[in-house]
Motif scaffolding. Structure first.
Motif, mmCIF file in Angstrom:
data_model
loop_
_atom_site.group_PDB
_atom_site.id
_atom_site.type_symbol
_atom_site.label_atom_id
_atom_site.label_comp_id
_atom_site.label_asym_id
_atom_site.label_seq_id
_atom_site.Cartn_x
_atom_site.Cartn_y
_atom_site.Cartn_z
ATOM 1 N N UNK A 134 0.850 -1.181 0.000
ATOM 2 C CA UNK A 134 0.000 0.000 0.000
ATOM 3 C C UNK A 134 0.891 1.237 0.000
ATOM 4 N N UNK A 135 1.068 1.767 -1.187
ATOM 5 C CA UNK A 135 1.909 2.952 -1.289
ATOM 6 C C UNK A 135 1.182 4.138 -0.676
ATOM 7 N N UNK A 136 1.938 5.163 -0.372
ATOM 8 C CA UNK A 136 1.339 6.348 0.240
ATOM 9 C C UNK A 136 0.367 7.011 -0.727
ATOM 10 N N UNK A 137 0.696 6.906 -2.012
ATOM 11 C CA UNK A 137 -0.190 7.513 -3.014
ATOM 12 C C UNK A 137 -1.521 6.786 -3.054
ATOM 13 N N UNK A 138 -1.436 5.468 -2.992
ATOM 14 C CA UNK A 138 -2.666 4.690 -3.026
ATOM 15 C C UNK A 138 -3.513 5.027 -1.799
ATOM 16 N N UNK A 139 -2.841 5.177 -0.683
ATOM 17 C CA UNK A 139 -3.542 5.546 0.542
ATOM 18 C C UNK A 139 -4.189 6.918 0.382
ATOM 19 N N UNK A 140 -3.489 7.799 -0.297
ATOM 20 C CA UNK A 140 -3.987 9.157 -0.488
ATOM 21 C C UNK A 140 -5.289 9.145 -1.288
ATOM 22 N N UNK A 141 -5.364 8.263 -2.260
ATOM 23 C CA UNK A 141 -6.583 8.163 -3.061
ATOM 24 C C UNK A 141 -7.746 7.712 -2.186
ATOM 25 N N UNK A 142 -7.475 6.713 -1.377
ATOM 26 C CA UNK A 142 -8.531 6.217 -0.488
ATOM 27 C C UNK A 142 -8.962 7.306 0.490
ATOM 28 N N UNK A 143 -7.992 8.013 1.028
ATOM 29 C CA UNK A 143 -8.317 9.095 1.954
ATOM 30 C C UNK A 143 -9.149 10.174 1.269
ATOM 31 N N UNK A 144 -8.763 10.490 0.026
ATOM 32 C CA UNK A 144 -9.490 11.515 -0.700
ATOM 33 C C UNK A 144 -10.941 11.109 -0.924
ATOM 34 N N UNK A 145 -11.096 9.857 -1.270
ATOM 35 C CA UNK A 145 -12.443 9.332 -1.489
ATOM 36 C C UNK A 145 -13.256 9.412 -0.210
ATOM 37 N N UNK A 146 -12.628 8.993 0.853
ATOM 38 C CA UNK A 146 -13.307 9.002 2.148
ATOM 39 C C UNK A 146 -13.670 10.418 2.592
ATOM 40 N N UNK A 147 -12.745 11.316 2.371
ATOM 41 C CA UNK A 147 -12.970 12.722 2.721
ATOM 42 C C UNK A 147 -14.175 13.284 1.954
ATOM 43 N N UNK A 148 -14.226 12.904 0.685
ATOM 44 C CA UNK A 148 -15.317 13.399 -0.143
ATOM 45 C C UNK A 148 -16.657 12.865 0.352
ATOM 46 N N UNK A 149 -16.663 11.591 0.682
ATOM 47 C CA UNK A 149 -17.893 10.995 1.199
ATOM 48 C C UNK A 149 -18.337 11.678 2.489
ATOM 49 N N UNK A 150 -17.364 11.960 3.333
ATOM 50 C CA UNK A 150 -17.687 12.615 4.599
ATOM 51 C C UNK A 150 -18.328 13.979 4.361
ATOM 52 N N UNK A 151 -17.817 14.650 3.366
ATOM 53 C CA UNK A 151 -18.394 15.952 3.032
ATOM 54 C C UNK A 151 -19.870 15.819 2.660
#
Lengths: 206, 206
Positions: free
Chosen positions: B123-140
């Motif tokens: 799990x590269x940091x970039x891949x994690x970043x994508x997941x985080x971004x997705x999650x952040x968007x959902x939270x919004x």
DNA sequence: ATATATTGTGAGCGCTCATTCAAAAAAACG
DNA sequence: CGTTTTTTTGAATGAGCGCTCACAATATAT
């Protein structure tokens, strides 16, 4: 030669076994990260044997998708057919899909991913068969919706769009739920979709 | 050295140019069917140069996804922020997404496909970043829905599920529309989703 | 103009993997 | 059991591709 029949049967059993095992690893790693050697290992055959059952990797993969898609269509159709009443039928469309998703999580992951295996220059007959199956399934849903509209139970929406969206929604929400398990259960999500859709689509009562 | 700044700027411009071109071919052929040589060709750089901008193929791909995802989040957030009124905000969430999808069809195709590039062991940091971004968007989205529920405009549904389903629905129906163009327009499909969802989620009036 | 530093290039290395096929094993046969 | 036919096997093949690096081109400094 009366063996032909037995051989035929055994052949199909082995073929199905390969597909079943392959489905699992394809679902977990995706088409391109699975090797034929791996499929051979998990299914208990040698690499060479795989080529007796399938023309190649793509053929194996597409066969799996195509056959499962047919199965889904069959299962949903059966259940809806066995249900009477417009509202109940619409409800069953959603419920039957969810049930299939629950029992065939691996397939669904792959199907939504839509990994189309290999450059799309060549449209093999198998690939075409998948598209046709998908289209056939949508048409089925569409027709059920049209009945609902005609009967006055549903408002007059463009049925094809609704079918497409509804089908996509079911697939997606189920798979999404698997990828990002929410606090709530899959069945509660199903209930939610069912309720929202019915409220949204139904003719105003009274 | 004051060049540092100019160089930096040029670097970013070139990097962006590569991403823009790469996005197109990735969308049309998928991660695994695009070669670095091809990306080099269409972007007008040499193979070696690509490695000045990105650590490798996966890094390039994930950078593209990650940055576009951020862009989407930003655009949707801005538009919703600039809208007042609960009903209008909910409406804008859907409308803004559709607008983004229309302007970034290539990205959306890839995003829904979820091709996760390479065996998922690492799990590269970039891949994690994508997941985080997705999650952040959902939270919004979730938070906006919660506001709607709190205000009494929406019925009390599990907001996270709704956010996830709503987001999936928008993405999916748009992409599905691109893959299997229906007779109706994308905007009419948007209207349909908007209407169904609002009817389904709204508190009964009167 | 020359020297130095920076950036760009793409042929080639190393490796992976789908596919093949000669030989082995198993099955069918008489 | 020997012989023929069918099936299975997995090492060998060769194509493809990500990435490197020695060199070339270009920019910068003196």
């Amino acid at each position: 030669m009366e063996k032909s029949a037995r051989k035929e049967r055994e052949f199909k059993v082995r073929r199905a076994e390969i597909l079943e095992q392959a489905e699992k690893i394809f679902a977990s790693k995706g088409f391109y990260n699975v090797t034929m050697a791996e499929i051979a290992n998990v299914s208990g055959f040698s690499i060479g044997s795989l080529y007796q059952f399938f023309e190649g990797k793509e053929n194996l993969y597409c066969s799996m998708l195509s056959e499962k898609l047919d199965l889904m269509h069959e299962q949903v159709r059966e259940k809806v057919k066995a249900t009477s009443g417009i509202a109940e039928k619409i409800e069953m469309i959603i419920a039957a899909h969810f049930q299939f998703v629950e029992n065939n999580a691996d397939f669904c992951k792959l199907f939504i991913r839509g990994e189309n295996a290999a450059p799309s220059e060549v449209m093999t007959s198998l690939r075409q068969k998948i598209i046709d199956g998908y289209s056939q399934h949508l048409t089925f849903i569409e027709n059920e919706l049209k009945s609902g509209i005609k009967s006055g139970f549903l408002r007059p929406f463009p049925a094809r769009d609704v079918a497409s969206v509804l089908f996509g929604l079911i697939r997606f929400s189920a798979v999404d739920w698997m990828l990002f398990p929410a606090k709530t259960s899959l069945s509660s999500r199903k209930d939610f979709i069912l309720e929202v859709f019915l409220r949204g689509l139904q003719q105003n009562e009274k």
